[in-house]
Design a protein around this motif. Structure first.
Motif, PDB file in Angstrom:
ATOM      1  N   TYR A  48       9.279 -11.466   0.189  1.00  0.00           N
ATOM      2  CA  TYR A  48       9.056 -10.412   1.182  1.00  0.00           C
ATOM      3  C   TYR A  48      10.384  -9.792   1.632  1.00  0.00           C
ATOM      4  N   SER A  77       0.847  -1.189   0.000  1.00  0.00           N
ATOM      5  CA  SER A  77       0.000   0.000   0.000  1.00  0.00           C
ATOM      6  C   SER A  77       0.878   1.233   0.000  1.00  0.00           C
ATOM      7  N   GLY A  94       0.493 -16.244   6.279  1.00  0.00           N
ATOM      8  CA  GLY A  94      -0.160 -17.093   7.275  1.00  0.00           C
ATOM      9  C   GLY A  94      -1.503 -16.555   7.731  1.00  0.00           C
ATOM     10  N   VAL A 151       5.837   3.151   0.546  1.00  0.00           N
ATOM     11  CA  VAL A 151       4.979   1.969   0.534  1.00  0.00           C
ATOM     12  C   VAL A 151       5.070   1.249   1.880  1.00  0.00           C
ATOM     13  N   GLY A 152       4.015   0.536   2.201  1.00  0.00           N
ATOM     14  CA  GLY A 152       4.029  -0.383   3.325  1.00  0.00           C
ATOM     15  C   GLY A 152       3.837  -1.787   2.766  1.00  0.00           C
ATOM     16  N   ILE A 153       4.734  -2.680   3.126  1.00  0.00           N
ATOM     17  CA  ILE A 153       4.673  -4.044   2.576  1.00  0.00           C
ATOM     18  C   ILE A 153       4.353  -4.999   3.718  1.00  0.00           C
ATOM     19  N   VAL A 154       3.392  -5.856   3.514  1.00  0.00           N
ATOM     20  CA  VAL A 154       2.961  -6.779   4.563  1.00  0.00           C
ATOM     21  C   VAL A 154       2.994  -8.204   4.008  1.00  0.00           C
TER      22      VAL A 154
END
Lengths: 217, 807
Positions: free
Chosen positions: B545, B482, B566, B559-562
């Motif tokens: 990731y 995002s 899981g 950006v935020g990477i998640v």
């Protein structure tokens, strides 16, 4: 949300035929073997039902403060939320929140954030949440983790991100009924392996699983 | 606070200094008694014993010191974690500082017949005498290159051994006190000479043949002289017992003056003392121990004197080349592996001119002693052959545990992480046969009474083709990105174009490394202007990731990477009846107009918030449904219940592999390898070379200019029995030469023939051409190169979903 949530440890508990209950929309084992006596030695409990929220981003701390959430000032520390909840700062700009038996700050923060705001991004949290408590807790931890938890001062509010038995975990130390107590969170897909392995060691140390009936009161 | 490894003079001195400063100190030593070489390198006198007694008395009485003898420090792991292995157990010791005072291993000389019984290291002879009260021989020739050899000769004399001669490799060895004493006792000292060979006699050594050593290091064989003896004692040098230092990450350098690898820089909290640190004189070792003890104490927060310099060995205790060729060989370098000098000459001649390669070619250091008595000589030999100093040849790092450790000490609970999807119990209930996929367990197929796997797999596949099937795809990597730069980030990260991807649509994504090799793939879904959800391969999620976060640290994009792998469960509901089934559990508009092929929607499925993607990996109308893990069972139960009327059937990985093969979809890692580019894999369509930048683009531009190397093509076989069909990895042969290999092959129940994918030489890639595949037993099977997809090449199964359902 219009469904009955399933704990990542549901199948592990099914085998011991607990008394089931529902908490926070999840079916959970409220009593196991009819007693919580194991906590006087070493007890494991499934607290995965507690509502959680996660967020990250450069403005995450600022946003949390604006929501009235107490923000731990440093990375790798945690603070209490009203109603026995916790907020852990996982890094400079990432946070994990979990409500306790009462209180709803984590749930409210998650809802308020929605799909995110500028500089703040939601992180879905479906962690398996475990409680490890009892005088022999550290004996289990030395067998399963390289971190020396025995030296950890609960009052310092350290949040440890490490590996236990090969699984990435977040661990904090609290106290429960004047007994050493640890809260451990891990990825739910490792939950069954994690629980089974810890249960073996707990049994060897004379402890066992307990339900959530008294813990969530 | 402080762990001291080694209870020799420097270790004991270090422990005392640390403990005096207030540090809780543990000394670990593998020997039964403390003292190290003080206990046996006595030089025929009492001085060493007196020093040892004084040190022992102080150490044993010190309240801050505890001693663990017969305890091996078997390895060094991160953060000063050292396994201490004793006869019964292994203790995990985590110290705040570690002092390595592990000493040295004495090294043998290399000469003809140096494996005869009676040829031994000086320290071995001294240990036999002082530890075990064994006289090692009646009469000895002592070969030396240092003062310790003279001390050993005195020890032999003091214990009833006749010393026939001391042969000193050094031409210019001075007359030390020990040498003078020996001469006074009637021992002949011959300087500038070496042992040409040991001669057999009786049960072992019968004599030593010596000859002068030329200035170039060779032997003057014309002046041979035999000395009768029943033992040869060698003291020609040492190698540091530095395995723990290497494992700790210490940088070691070869010191020509000391002729030894010495620590150059040590990690924080690690200290070296004594002979492993190149300090040899007894008083200097005590001093060096004190220095290290002080430094360790200071490191852990105690007040202790500041560091002071300690001199390293003034004269090298190790000869630079105590190795002598002989026409009859049998001059052993590695006694464990029976390696002679000639074996090393051969290795160098074959081009194994690096210590790591030499080790693998010759197996030097691979025996029980793990090179403790051979690696240093191997380095010296290779250095001489290459005309380089030993420091340039380098050394090897012994992995922990560097000594043999009994299996009983290692027995215990094994920790082998296993990931299960949230639907595991549902698969068990359905009779799944599980297979390992990385750390995951996945259903391979679902058992059916009275049926074998191939039949079941085909039935599962046909259920998808004819009606509806459901597969757990929760093992796929699942990511979110995002932020204002999310689209730009994906443009850089993947080969495709994502800036123009419309909200509510998905697109295939291919990931390359910098060399242009395919390393992962998945599907990117655009959920909002600045919000994307995307999948990776099952085994690739952690790497993708990690790489994304690494790159974003460099790129600094907003950006935020998640990594939500899981946290989300996922199923693929596929088949012409999938829409009917799904319609029963969601209010989402499912018609083509509202939810076209390759679209993504967010809606509730069985009350669970879900992301639905209309993708076609298995080549049928299908919906990949992603939900929070705690809602997975609710969704599965609702879908299987709703699908009962359509005969919904769970299908496993094997059926999915077959279905995707019929569509010609590749699996990364199976239909690609560590060299496969998108050009090789016929995946140019997924690569937008006109973008300003993506990872691997620069390499692809170079590769594009070169002649193609290989090409992934589809092929079909004429009717053939299953046992006659080629298998994955069977070779494509053209004009008697290898021209490719099969990457995937299966019998297609839809097409009623075997179909497959193979890498072939570009000249064999033309459609309609023939390949010859060498199957089991060497049989050549003819295959025809075919256009892919094999099944539904026009994609009608997606476009005309309504018609298909009506049909």
């Amino acid at each position: 949300m219009n469904y009955l949530r399933t704990s990542p440890l549901h199948d592990a508990f099914s085998a011991v035929q607990p008394v089931w209950d529902e908490a926070h929309g999840m079916r959970i084992a409220s009593r196991v073997g009819g007693t919580d006596a194991a906590i006087e030695v070493l007890a494991l409990a499934d607290l995965s039902c507690l509502p959680k929220a996660g967020l990250k981003g450069p403005l995450a701390a600022q946003w949390l403060k604006a929501q009235g959430v107490p923000v731990p000032p440093e990375a790798n520390t945690w603070a209490a939320l009203p109603g026995d909840g916790v907020i852990a700062r996982l890094g400079r700009s990432e946070f994990f929140l979990e409500d306790g038996a009462s209180g709803g700050m984590a749930a409210r923060a998650g809802s308020a954030l929605g799909t995110g705001v500028e500089g703040v991004y939601p992180v879905i949290r479906q962690d398996c949440g475990i409680l490890l408590a009892g005088p022999r807790s550290n004996e289990l931890l030395v067998q399963t983790c390289n971190v020396n938890f025995a030296e950890m001062d609960a009052a310092k509010g350290i949040a440890v991100m490490t590996q236990m038995i090969g699984v990435g975990v977040l661990v904090i130390r609290t106290n429960l009924r004047q007994l050493p107590c640890y809260r451990i969170w891990c990825d739910p897909t490792f939950a069954q392996y994690f629980w089974a392995t810890l249960s073996e060691i707990v049994a060897e140390l004379g402890g066992g699983a307990i339900g959530t009936e008294t813990l969530l009161k | 606070d402080v762990l001291v490894i080694g209870a020799g003079p420097s270790g004991l001195s270090a422990a005392l200094a640390a403990a005096d400063a207030g540090a809780k100190t543990v000394i670990a030593d593998e020997n039964a008694r403390i003292g190290g070489s003080l206990g046996y390198q006595r030089g025929g006198g009492e001085a060493a014993s007196e020093v040892l007694k004084e040190l022992s008395d102080r150490v044993l009485a010190h309240p801050n010191i505890s001693i663990r003898t017969e305890t091996l420090a078997a390895g060094y792991y991160a953060d000063h974690w050292v396994p201490l292995v004793d006869a019964k157990r292994m203790t995990k010791m985590r110290a705040r500082a570690v002092i390595v005072a592990s000493g040295v291993f004495e090294q043998p000389a290399v000469f003809h017949n140096n494996d005869l019984p009676g040829v031994m290291l000086a320290s071995a002879a001294q240990r036999l005498i002082y530890r075990y009260a064994v006289r090692p021989m009646q009469s000895a020739v002592v070969l030396t290159a240092n003062e310790d050899g003279y001390a050993a000769a005195l020890d032999l004399l003091a214990n009833g051994v006749r010393v026939e001669a001391v042969i000193d490799l050094r031409h210019a060895a001075g007359a030390s006190d020990a040498a003078t004493r020996l001469e006074q006792l009637g021992v002949r000292i011959q300087r500038g000479k070496a042992i040409y060979e040991a001669q057999a006699g009786g049960d072992g050594v019968g004599g030593a043949v010596i000859c002068p050593l030329r200035a170039d290091g060779g032997l003057d064989e014309g002046q041979r002289q035999k000395i009768s003896c029943d033992g040869i004692v060698m003291s020609v040098g040492y190698a540091p017992a530095a395995a723990l230092l290497y494992q700790s990450g210490a940088a070691m350098r070869f010191d020509a003056a000391v002729q030894q690898f010495l620590p150059q820089t040590l990690p924080e909290g690690v200290f070296a003392a004594g002979r492993v640190n190149g300090v040899y004189a007894l008083e200097d070792r005590l001093l060096d121990g004190r220095r290290a003890g002080n430094e360790a104490a200071r490191h852990v927060g105690f007040a202790a004197p500041a560091a002071f310099p300690v001199p390293r060995a003034a004269a090298s205790p190790s000869h630079p080349y105590p190795i002598f060729d002989h026409p009859a060989g049998k001059n052993f370098v590695d006694f464990d592996e029976d390696l002679q000098l000639q074996d090393f000459f051969n290795a160098a001649q074959e081009g194994f001119d690096n210590i790591e390669l030499l080790k693998r070619y010759t197996t030097v250091g691979m025996g029980p002693s793990q090179g403790k008595h051979s690696n240093m000589n191997a380095i010296r030999i290779l250095a001489k052959l290459l005309g380089k100093p030993p420091g340039e040849v380098g050394s090897t790092t012994a992995r922990p545990f560097f000594h043999p450790v009994a299996m009983s000490q290692l027995a215990g609970r094994g920790f082998h992480p296993q990931r299960l999807t949230p639907l595991h119990s549902r698969h068990e209930k359905e009779g799944a046969v599980f297979m390992q996929a990385g750390v995951w367990l996945r259903p391979e197929y679902y058992r059916q009474r009275g049926k074998l796997k191939p039949e079941i797999v085909r039935e599962e596949a046909m259920a998808v083709r004819k009606s509806v099937g459901i597969i757990d795809v929760g093992t796929l990597g699942k990511m979110e990105i995002s932020g204002p730069d999310a689209a730009a980030f994906l443009e850089r990260f993947y080969t495709g174009r994502f800036a123009n991807l419309r909200i509510g649509m998905t697109r295939y994504a291919l990931m390359l490394d910098e060399s242009g090799v395919i390393i992962d793939d998945g599907v990117v879904a655009r959920l909002g202007e600045e919000r994307f959800y995307f999948t990776t391969t099952t085994t690739g999620s952690a790497n993708v990731y990690r790489e994304m976060t690494r790159l974003n640290t460099m790129w600094g994009m907003r950006v935020g990477i998640v990594n939500a792998t899981g946290a989300y469960a996922a199923v693929n509901l596929a088949g012409p009846r999938s829409r009917d089934v799904l319609a029963g559990v969601t209010n989402l508009e499912l018609a083509d107009q509202g939810f076209p092929y390759l679209a993504v929607r967010e809606a509730e499925v069985a009350g669970v918030p879900a992301r639905l993607m209309r993708v076609g990996f298995v080549g049928e109308l299908g919906y990949e449904i992603h939900v929070p893990a705690d809602g997975a069972c609710a969704v599965w139960d609702a879908l299987t219940q709703a699908g009962r009327v359509n005969g919904i059937r769970p299908f496993g990985v094997e059926a999915q592999r077959l279905l995707r093969l019929e569509k010609g979809h590749i699996i990364i890692g199976q239909d690609t390898d560590g060299l496969t580019t998108p050009f090789d894999a016929s995946s140019e369509w997924a690569v937008k070379m006109d973008k300003p930048y993506f990872i691997g683009q620069r390499s692809l531009k170079i590769i594009q200019r070169k002649a193609p190397r290989t090409r992934l093509v589809g092929f079909v076989l004429d009717a053939i029995a299953e046992y006659e069909a080629p298998k994955e990895c069977h070779l494509v042969i053209n004009d008697g030469r290898i021209a490719g290999r099969v990457t995937s092959i299966a019998f297609s129940p839809s097409l009623q023939r075997h179909v497959g994918l193979a890498f072939v030489a570009p000249e064999l890639a033309a459609e309609g051409g023939y390949l010859f595949i060498r199957a089991d037993g060497g049989r050549m099977v003819q295959a025809m190169v075919s256009k892919i997809p094999f099944y539904d090449p026009a994609g009608q199964r997606q476009k005309d979903a309504k018609d298909l359902q009506a049909a």
